[in-house]
Design a protein around this motif. Sequence first.
Motif, PDB file in Angstrom:
ATOM      1  N   THR A  39       0.854  -1.193   0.000  1.00 55.52           N
ATOM      2  CA  THR A  39       0.000   0.000   0.000  1.00 55.52           C
ATOM      3  C   THR A  39       0.887   1.239   0.000  1.00 55.52           C
ATOM      4  OG1 THR A  39      -0.106   0.081   2.412  1.00 55.52           O
ATOM      5  CG2 THR A  39      -1.785  -1.242   1.284  1.00 55.52           C
ATOM      6  N   VAL A  40       0.284   2.395   0.132  1.00 54.18           N
ATOM      7  CA  VAL A  40       1.029   3.649   0.165  1.00 54.18           C
ATOM      8  C   VAL A  40       1.984   3.681   1.353  1.00 54.18           C
ATOM      9  CG1 VAL A  40       0.794   6.145   0.397  1.00 54.18           C
ATOM     10  CG2 VAL A  40      -0.815   4.872  -1.024  1.00 54.18           C
ATOM     11  N   SER A  41       1.582   3.091   2.463  1.00 52.71           N
ATOM     12  CA  SER A  41       2.411   3.071   3.665  1.00 52.71           C
ATOM     13  C   SER A  41       3.617   2.157   3.476  1.00 52.71           C
ATOM     14  CB  SER A  41       1.584   2.569   4.852  1.00 52.71           C
ATOM     15  OG  SER A  41       2.421   2.333   5.959  1.00 52.71           O
ATOM     16  N   LEU A  42       4.709   2.515   4.087  1.00 53.01           N
ATOM     17  CA  LEU A  42       5.894   1.660   4.092  1.00 53.01           C
ATOM     18  C   LEU A  42       5.971   0.825   5.370  1.00 53.01           C
ATOM     19  CD1 LEU A  42       8.499   4.163   2.619  1.00 53.01           C
ATOM     20  CD2 LEU A  42       7.285   2.314   1.441  1.00 53.01           C
ATOM     21  N   SER A  43       4.869   0.770   6.103  1.00 57.47           N
ATOM     22  CA  SER A  43       4.817  -0.074   7.301  1.00 57.47           C
ATOM     23  C   SER A  43       5.061  -1.518   6.891  1.00 57.47           C
ATOM     24  CB  SER A  43       3.451   0.055   7.981  1.00 57.47           C
ATOM     25  OG  SER A  43       3.250   1.371   8.449  1.00 57.47           O
ATOM     26  N   HIS A  44       5.670  -2.273   7.790  1.00 56.11           N
ATOM     27  CA  HIS A  44       6.049  -3.641   7.452  1.00 56.11           C
ATOM     28  C   HIS A  44       6.190  -4.471   8.715  1.00 56.11           C
ATOM     29  CE1 HIS A  44       9.694  -1.274   8.078  1.00 56.11           C
ATOM     30  NE2 HIS A  44      10.231  -2.382   8.561  1.00 56.11           N
ATOM     31  N   GLU A  45       6.391  -5.761   8.516  1.00 58.97           N
ATOM     32  CA  GLU A  45       6.596  -6.685   9.624  1.00 58.97           C
ATOM     33  C   GLU A  45       7.832  -7.521   9.326  1.00 58.97           C
ATOM     34  OE1 GLU A  45       3.520  -9.203  12.004  1.00 58.97           O
ATOM     35  OE2 GLU A  45       4.157 -10.435  10.302  1.00 58.97           O
ATOM     36  N   TYR A  46       8.679  -7.673  10.339  1.00 55.83           N
ATOM     37  CA  TYR A  46       9.792  -8.608  10.261  1.00 55.83           C
ATOM     38  C   TYR A  46       9.310  -9.941  10.815  1.00 55.83           C
ATOM     39  CZ  TYR A  46      12.735  -4.458   9.785  1.00 55.83           C
ATOM     40  OH  TYR A  46      13.292  -3.273   9.367  1.00 55.83           O
ATOM     41  N   GLN A  47       9.556 -10.993  10.085  1.00 53.67           N
ATOM     42  CA  GLN A  47       9.281 -12.348  10.554  1.00 53.67           C
ATOM     43  C   GLN A  47      10.613 -13.077  10.499  1.00 53.67           C
ATOM     44  OE1 GLN A  47       6.396 -13.774   7.715  1.00 53.67           O
ATOM     45  NE2 GLN A  47       4.743 -12.586   8.611  1.00 53.67           N
ATOM     46  N   TYR A  48      11.034 -13.671  11.618  1.00 52.00           N
ATOM     47  CA  TYR A  48      12.363 -14.277  11.640  1.00 52.00           C
ATOM     48  C   TYR A  48      12.481 -15.309  12.745  1.00 52.00           C
ATOM     49  CZ  TYR A  48      13.076 -10.813  15.350  1.00 52.00           C
ATOM     50  OH  TYR A  48      12.967 -10.046  16.482  1.00 52.00           O
ATOM     51  N   ARG A  49      13.574 -16.033  12.652  1.00 51.76           N
ATOM     52  CA  ARG A  49      13.914 -16.970  13.714  1.00 51.76           C
ATOM     53  C   ARG A  49      15.064 -16.362  14.506  1.00 51.76           C
ATOM     54  NH1 ARG A  49      15.731 -22.925  12.303  1.00 51.76           N
ATOM     55  NH2 ARG A  49      17.599 -21.823  11.674  1.00 51.76           N
ATOM     56  N   LEU A  50      14.842 -16.202  15.791  1.00 50.40           N
ATOM     57  CA  LEU A  50      15.876 -15.700  16.697  1.00 50.40           C
ATOM     58  C   LEU A  50      16.556 -16.901  17.338  1.00 50.40           C
ATOM     59  CD1 LEU A  50      16.989 -13.037  18.049  1.00 50.40           C
ATOM     60  CD2 LEU A  50      15.608 -13.716  19.990  1.00 50.40           C
ATOM     61  N   ASN A  51      17.869 -16.940  17.246  1.00 56.58           N
ATOM     62  CA  ASN A  51      18.655 -18.031  17.794  1.00 56.58           C
ATOM     63  C   ASN A  51      19.402 -17.558  19.025  1.00 56.58           C
ATOM     64  OD1 ASN A  51      18.540 -20.164  15.449  1.00 56.58           O
ATOM     65  ND2 ASN A  51      18.863 -18.160  14.515  1.00 56.58           N
ATOM     66  N   ILE A  52      19.258 -18.284  20.102  1.00 58.53           N
ATOM     67  CA  ILE A  52      19.946 -17.995  21.347  1.00 58.53           C
ATOM     68  C   ILE A  52      20.941 -19.130  21.545  1.00 58.53           C
ATOM     69  CG2 ILE A  52      19.681 -17.645  23.833  1.00 58.53           C
ATOM     70  CD1 ILE A  52      16.596 -17.230  23.061  1.00 58.53           C
ATOM     71  N   HIS A  53      22.211 -18.814  21.420  1.00 59.24           N
ATOM     72  CA  HIS A  53      23.250 -19.833  21.554  1.00 59.24           C
ATOM     73  C   HIS A  53      24.054 -19.539  22.819  1.00 59.24           C
ATOM     74  CE1 HIS A  53      27.179 -21.782  20.159  1.00 59.24           C
ATOM     75  NE2 HIS A  53      26.350 -22.737  20.518  1.00 59.24           N
ATOM     76  N   ILE A  54      24.088 -20.497  23.713  1.00 59.31           N
ATOM     77  CA  ILE A  54      24.825 -20.346  24.965  1.00 59.31           C
ATOM     78  C   ILE A  54      25.885 -21.435  25.008  1.00 59.31           C
ATOM     79  CG2 ILE A  54      24.662 -20.334  27.480  1.00 59.31           C
ATOM     80  CD1 ILE A  54      21.671 -19.498  27.044  1.00 59.31           C
ATOM     81  N   GLU A  55      27.134 -21.009  25.162  1.00 56.37           N
ATOM     82  CA  GLU A  55      28.268 -21.935  25.154  1.00 56.37           C
ATOM     83  C   GLU A  55      28.756 -22.223  26.569  1.00 56.37           C
ATOM     84  OE1 GLU A  55      30.550 -20.905  21.047  1.00 56.37           O
ATOM     85  OE2 GLU A  55      30.895 -19.536  22.720  1.00 56.37           O
ATOM     86  N   ASP A  56      29.227 -23.442  26.753  1.00 56.40           N
ATOM     87  CA  ASP A  56      29.864 -23.854  28.003  1.00 56.40           C
ATOM     88  C   ASP A  56      29.014 -23.523  29.222  1.00 56.40           C
ATOM     89  OD1 ASP A  56      32.124 -24.862  26.658  1.00 56.40           O
ATOM     90  OD2 ASP A  56      32.966 -22.843  26.524  1.00 56.40           O
ATOM     91  N   TYR A  57      27.745 -23.856  29.172  1.00 52.29           N
ATOM     92  CA  TYR A  57      26.812 -23.545  30.247  1.00 52.29           C
ATOM     93  C   TYR A  57      26.855 -24.652  31.297  1.00 52.29           C
ATOM     94  CZ  TYR A  57      22.586 -22.198  32.671  1.00 52.29           C
ATOM     95  OH  TYR A  57      21.685 -21.820  33.631  1.00 52.29           O
ATOM     96  N   ALA A  58      26.985 -24.258  32.550  1.00 48.39           N
ATOM     97  CA  ALA A  58      27.125 -25.228  33.637  1.00 48.39           C
ATOM     98  C   ALA A  58      26.044 -25.048  34.702  1.00 48.39           C
ATOM     99  CB  ALA A  58      28.508 -25.098  34.278  1.00 48.39           C
TER     100      ALA A  58
END
Length: 161
Positions: A39-58
Motif C-alpha cells: 500500500t502507500v504506507s511503508l509499514s512492514h513486519e519482520y518475521q524471523y527466527r531468533l537463535n539464542i546460543h549459549i556456550e559452556d553452560y554449567a
Amino acid sequence: MYKADSLRKHLSGANRILKRNPERLHIFVDEGNIVATGTVSLSHEYQYRLNIHIEDYAGPLEAITVPILAWIQIHQSELLNNPEKRKTGISFDVDFNNNDTIDILIRLTLTEKSIVTKDGKGRINIKHQEEPLMTPPYENEFWQLYEGDNLLAEWNIRNDG
C-alpha cells in the motif's frame, strides 16, 4: 530489531551465570522475511527466527528456559497461547561437551511490526509497535526462580529491555 536486543538484556540480567559470563551468550537471526502490504504506507513486519546460543553452560536448563518463557509471555505471547504456534515456535538443541558443561541453541519464531508514517513536514517516521500486554500472572514485578534453596535466576518484569 528491538526484540533481539530486549531478549539479550533480559536473559543476561536474569541468569546469574550469563551475568558473570556475557561472552557465552550469542544471539543471531536467520530465516528472516520482510512482509509489506504494497500500500502507500511503508509499514512492514519482520518475521524471523531468533537463535539464542549459549556456550559452556554449567547451570540448570530451567534457569534459561523460565526467564525466556517469561519474556515470551510479554513480547510474543502467541508462542504460548496459540496451539499451532506452540508446536514449532520454540525449539532447542543441546550438545553435551563433557560432564560439566553444555552448549544450548534455542530457536524462537518472532515477529516485529514497524509502523511508518509521514509527518506534516514530510519527514518519514518509524515506530516499533509493541505487543499487546497481558496481565502478569503474579502481582510482583520482580521475579525469582528457585530450585530448592538455590536461586537460579531473577528479573524485573517491566524493566527487561
